[in-house]
Design an enzyme around this catalytic site. Structure first.
Site, PDB file in Angstrom:
ATOM      1  N   ASN A 141       0.891  -1.346   0.061  1.00 27.18           N
ATOM      2  CA  ASN A 141      -0.140  -0.013   0.132  1.00 27.18           C
ATOM      3  C   ASN A 141       0.725   1.176  -0.114  1.00 27.18           C
ATOM      4  O   ASN A 141       1.939   1.124   0.531  1.00 27.18           O
ATOM      5  CB  ASN A 141      -0.785  -0.037   1.009  1.00 27.18           C
ATOM      6  CG  ASN A 141      -0.386   0.748   2.396  1.00 27.18           C
ATOM      7  OD1 ASN A 141      -0.585   2.086   2.438  1.00 27.18           O
ATOM      8  ND2 ASN A 141       0.046  -0.105   3.441  1.00 27.18           N
ATOM      9  N   PHE A 145      -1.825   8.514   4.231  1.00 23.63           N
ATOM     10  CA  PHE A 145      -2.615   8.950   4.971  1.00 23.63           C
ATOM     11  C   PHE A 145      -3.957   9.644   4.605  1.00 23.63           C
ATOM     12  O   PHE A 145      -4.148  10.879   4.892  1.00 23.63           O
ATOM     13  CB  PHE A 145      -1.860   9.889   5.915  1.00 23.63           C
ATOM     14  CG  PHE A 145      -0.742   9.554   6.814  1.00 23.63           C
ATOM     15  CD1 PHE A 145      -0.855   8.146   7.401  1.00 23.63           C
ATOM     16  CD2 PHE A 145       0.240  10.476   7.340  1.00 23.63           C
ATOM     17  CE1 PHE A 145       0.257   7.677   8.007  1.00 23.63           C
ATOM     18  CE2 PHE A 145       1.182   9.860   8.483  1.00 23.63           C
ATOM     19  CZ  PHE A 145       1.219   8.353   8.687  1.00 23.63           C
ATOM     20  N   SER A 211       5.126   5.418   8.829  1.00 21.81           N
ATOM     21  CA  SER A 211       4.460   5.036   7.366  1.00 21.81           C
ATOM     22  C   SER A 211       5.650   5.550   6.441  1.00 21.81           C
ATOM     23  O   SER A 211       6.367   6.559   6.331  1.00 21.81           O
ATOM     24  CB  SER A 211       3.236   6.024   7.192  1.00 21.81           C
ATOM     25  OG  SER A 211       3.011   5.841   5.828  1.00 21.81           O
ATOM     26  N   ASN A 213       4.908   6.243   3.363  1.00 21.08           N
ATOM     27  CA  ASN A 213       4.289   6.715   2.410  1.00 21.08           C
ATOM     28  C   ASN A 213       3.779   8.438   2.409  1.00 21.08           C
ATOM     29  O   ASN A 213       3.297   8.894   1.660  1.00 21.08           O
ATOM     30  CB  ASN A 213       2.840   6.089   2.213  1.00 21.08           C
ATOM     31  CG  ASN A 213       2.789   4.654   2.071  1.00 21.08           C
ATOM     32  OD1 ASN A 213       3.760   4.230   1.122  1.00 21.08           O
ATOM     33  ND2 ASN A 213       2.261   3.812   2.566  1.00 21.08           N
ATOM     34  N   THR A 214       4.519   9.116   3.469  1.00 22.79           N
ATOM     35  CA  THR A 214       4.523  10.470   3.557  1.00 22.79           C
ATOM     36  C   THR A 214       5.953  10.701   3.574  1.00 22.79           C
ATOM     37  O   THR A 214       6.811  10.307   4.287  1.00 22.79           O
ATOM     38  CB  THR A 214       3.890  10.926   5.003  1.00 22.79           C
ATOM     39  OG1 THR A 214       2.359  10.337   4.991  1.00 22.79           O
ATOM     40  CG2 THR A 214       4.045  12.365   5.140  1.00 22.79           C
ATOM     41  N   LYS A 245       4.823   4.245  17.249  1.00 22.36           N
ATOM     42  CA  LYS A 245       4.645   3.069  16.156  1.00 22.36           C
ATOM     43  C   LYS A 245       5.815   3.223  15.245  1.00 22.36           C
ATOM     44  O   LYS A 245       6.128   4.354  14.837  1.00 22.36           O
ATOM     45  CB  LYS A 245       3.506   2.983  15.374  1.00 22.36           C
ATOM     46  CG  LYS A 245       3.399   1.753  14.352  1.00 22.36           C
ATOM     47  CD  LYS A 245       2.016   1.780  13.755  1.00 22.36           C
ATOM     48  CE  LYS A 245       1.841   0.276  13.016  1.00 22.36           C
ATOM     49  NZ  LYS A 245       0.415   0.359  12.523  1.00 22.36           N
ATOM     50  N   ASN A 274       5.293  -1.314  11.782  1.00 24.24           N
ATOM     51  CA  ASN A 274       4.471  -0.617  10.548  1.00 24.24           C
ATOM     52  C   ASN A 274       4.844  -1.462   9.362  1.00 24.24           C
ATOM     53  O   ASN A 274       5.498  -2.505   9.266  1.00 24.24           O
ATOM     54  CB  ASN A 274       4.950   0.892  10.304  1.00 24.24           C
ATOM     55  CG  ASN A 274       3.797   1.858   9.859  1.00 24.24           C
ATOM     56  OD1 ASN A 274       3.091   1.084   8.780  1.00 24.24           O
ATOM     57  ND2 ASN A 274       3.283   2.827  10.392  1.00 24.24           N
TER      58      ASN A 274
END
Length: 397
Positions: A141, A145, A211, A213-214, A245, A274
């Site tokens: 994925n 966010f 994450s 993805n940012t 996390k 994560n």
């Protein structure tokens, strides 16, 4: 010790419907869009949450709970001031806006982590951004966010008229992230704005700095950056228990530094892990949706391939932090044995997401039944005795 609750069916209407209508959609990479399936499911659950007191809806939810809940006092724990009926939680990422916050206990969860929520509403990354790897029971994925923002999430939760923190059948955590447009320098204030607004509705809060993805977010895992962020949040007058996390891709010295920081700053716990930017041996796997190799795609990998690395990070945290710091195990947990493995390595709680999607709602009661069986086979009176024990999985004699 015998289970004080009456025998429960191993499968029922929910399990049967899932196997008949949903599982076939998940057997291949192609077919129904993974994100669209999630959106449809959450839309139904959100409407159900708002109507849960209607007689016909209430009756249906009671049937769901009968099928999926497993109540056993041996599984209960109190951690960072929260009472968990059982150790299995829904991981962040599924219910991003908290639309089904009132329902997760009916699915058998002892806790549910809502979010990730950012201060500003944001659409996330371009689509497609969620991909199945069906043969490997995994997913990739790069959602970014996507959520409606902290102010909208507060309204969503208030509309559900939830019991106050500490009085809910399932503990509710709020996972908070940095708004994409906010600089790293201003990140502490961005997180603080969200937490200050949502704290009254949270049993605990999670600082998501992991994450992939940012852009730049993972830099906040660096010790000085993370300390500055945590200190800013801890100064809030009504800060709930605060966890962090972390990513599975950290080096050992970075994991050790976070464990020490958690102890020094009085964090309530650490969630490991994560999704991974490492392709975990699947780099040459081709995504059907894009035609490109996995090593060429952006995003985080989750599911079964992450299991071993997630376990290694958890063990490292436990070795450095010791037994006093609560740990939450996430990543590749798709059955009772994987959950037991994580608990005996030091996790007091486990969370599931990708495994839950592939295995269906029956996964929660199967894990809980498996944990109780292991307690009995090892002669343990409570789950807490198993945490960090290193005890192996014991098959039936």
């Amino acid at each position: 010790m015998s289970d004080p609750s009456p025998p429960q069916p191993r499968s029922g209407a929910t399990g049967g419907l899932y196997r008949r209508f949903v599982e076939p959609l998940l057997r291949t990479d192609e077919g129904a869009d993974a994100e669209q399936l999630s959106r449809i499911s959450l839309g139904i659950l959100g409407e159900t949450a708002l109507r849960r007191d209607w007689p016909v809806v209430r009756e249906a939810l009671q049937g769901l709970a009968l099928e999926l809940q497993r109540r056993d006092p041996r599984l209960q724990q109190t951690l960072f001031g929260c009472r968990f009926a059982n150790p299995v939680g829904l991981a962040a990422g599924f219910d991003k806006n908290g639309v089904a916050a009132a329902l997760w206990d009916r699915f058998g969860f002892g806790c549910a982590e809502l979010g990730t929520v950012t201060w500003e509403a944001q659409p996330g990354n371009p689509r497609p951004r969620l991909f199945r790897l069906a043969a490997e029971r995994a997913a990739l994925n790069r959602m970014g966010f996507n959520n409606e923002g902290a102010r909208a999430v507060r309204r969503i939760l208030e509309r559900q008229k939830l019991p106050p923190p500490g009085q809910r059948p399932a503990v509710l955590g709020l996972n908070l992230g940095k708004s994409r447009l906010t600089s790293l320098q201003l990140a502490p204030d961005d997180y603080a704005s969200s937490l200050e607004l949502l704290a009254p509705l949270a049993d605990y809060a999670v600082v998501n700095v992991s994450s992939p993805n940012t852009p730049g977010l993972r830099e906040l895992q660096e010790e000085s950056q993370l300390r500055r962020l945590v200190e800013r949040l801890r100064r809030l007058p009504a800060c709930p228990p605060l966890l962090v996390k972390i990513a599975p891709d950290l080096e050992d010295d970075a994991i050790d530094a976070i464990a020490r920081l958690a102890y020094e700053e009085g964090l309530a716990g650490v969630i490991a892990v994560n999704t991974s930017q490492d392709r975990l041996g699947l780099g040459q796997r081709r995504l059907a949706a894009t035609g490109r190799l996995l090593e060429e795609e952006a995003g985080g990998l989750s599911g079964r391939p992450l299991r071993q690395r997630a376990l290694e990070v958890l063990r490292r945290l436990r070795a450095t932090a010791g037994p006093a710091l609560p740990l939450v195990g996430v990543g590749g947990i798709d059955g009772p044995q994987a959950a037991w493995e994580r608990i005996t390595a030091g996790a007091s709680l486990v969370q599931i997401y990708t495994g839950w999607i592939y295995e269906g709602p029956i996964l929660v009661p199967e894990i809980l039944e498996g944990l109780v069986q292991q307690l009995e086979r090892h002669g343990l009176a409570t789950l807490a005795e198993a945490v960090g024990s290193g005890l192996p999985w014991r098959s039936a004699p």
